[in-house]
Motif scaffolding. Sequence first.
Motif, PDB file in Angstrom:
ATOM      1  N   ASN A  68       0.848  -1.178   0.000  1.00  0.00           N
ATOM      2  CA  ASN A  68       0.000   0.000   0.000  1.00  0.00           C
ATOM      3  C   ASN A  68       0.889   1.235   0.000  1.00  0.00           C
ATOM      4  N   THR A 132      -6.611   0.185  -6.849  1.00  0.00           N
ATOM      5  CA  THR A 132      -7.811   0.920  -6.465  1.00  0.00           C
ATOM      6  C   THR A 132      -7.381   2.126  -5.651  1.00  0.00           C
ATOM      7  N   THR A 134      -9.126   4.541  -3.009  1.00  0.00           N
ATOM      8  CA  THR A 134     -10.324   4.787  -2.216  1.00  0.00           C
ATOM      9  C   THR A 134     -10.224   6.197  -1.657  1.00  0.00           C
ATOM     10  N   PHE A 135     -11.173   7.033  -2.013  1.00  0.00           N
ATOM     11  CA  PHE A 135     -11.175   8.417  -1.541  1.00  0.00           C
ATOM     12  C   PHE A 135     -11.889   8.459  -0.200  1.00  0.00           C
ATOM     13  N   SER A 136     -11.243   9.065   0.797  1.00  0.00           N
ATOM     14  CA  SER A 136     -11.768   9.034   2.150  1.00  0.00           C
ATOM     15  C   SER A 136     -11.661  10.408   2.799  1.00  0.00           C
ATOM     16  N   ASN A 137     -12.625  10.719   3.655  1.00  0.00           N
ATOM     17  CA  ASN A 137     -12.555  11.944   4.454  1.00  0.00           C
ATOM     18  C   ASN A 137     -11.763  11.735   5.726  1.00  0.00           C
ATOM     19  N   ASP A 138     -11.519  10.469   6.093  1.00  0.00           N
ATOM     20  CA  ASP A 138     -10.908  10.155   7.376  1.00  0.00           C
ATOM     21  C   ASP A 138      -9.392  10.144   7.369  1.00  0.00           C
ATOM     22  N   ASP A 139      -8.789   9.823   6.235  1.00  0.00           N
ATOM     23  CA  ASP A 139      -7.334   9.690   6.190  1.00  0.00           C
ATOM     24  C   ASP A 139      -6.886   9.771   4.737  1.00  0.00           C
ATOM     25  N   SER A 141      -5.466   8.619   1.189  1.00  0.00           N
ATOM     26  CA  SER A 141      -5.651   7.400   0.406  1.00  0.00           C
ATOM     27  C   SER A 141      -4.320   6.697   0.210  1.00  0.00           C
ATOM     28  N   SER A 142      -4.349   5.379   0.262  1.00  0.00           N
ATOM     29  CA  SER A 142      -3.168   4.610  -0.105  1.00  0.00           C
ATOM     30  C   SER A 142      -3.440   3.986  -1.469  1.00  0.00           C
TER      31      SER A 142
END
Length: 163
Positions: A68, A132, A134-139, A141-142
């Motif tokens: 990752n 892939t 993954t778009f995130s609001n928390d952290d 993306s890897s």
Amino acid sequence: MANLIFSIESVKLDEVGQSNPTWAIDLGVTKGGGSFTQDVTSLEIMSDQASDPEAIIATQATKTITLNLLDATPSNLALAFGGSVDTTDTNKVTIPSLVTGVEKQVKITTRKVNNIQYEIKIPRALIKGNSTITFSNDDASSIPIEITVLTPASGNPVTITKL
């Protein structure tokens, strides 16, 4: 003290076939570690006279690495998705309709624990282009990359060395 394998210090690549690789391509920081998996497929030879197999023969031992990447450089994105960095605009990555992957040598070095670390070398591997984001609001993306170990021209497909 126990001999421990812990985390990833670095992941480096070079061209396949180099006898003295320089490991010039550094994939940067990773997130969430990675995995090295060996999946052995075998054939059980049964007889009419016994309920247990007469023999178990290994037929395949597929080896894969999943990493990752946290460093979202254009070259890492191109590598992860089987694309290429545009030669006129190095901030632009293009991904073709059908990707074929890229072959590289891979070296993964683990972090030191109790003054012990390991180095995993793969002289011939295919980075497939399966990935892939993954778009995130928390952290952050890897970017996962999937690497399949291929049979090298000579020697073993993987070596793990305690440094």
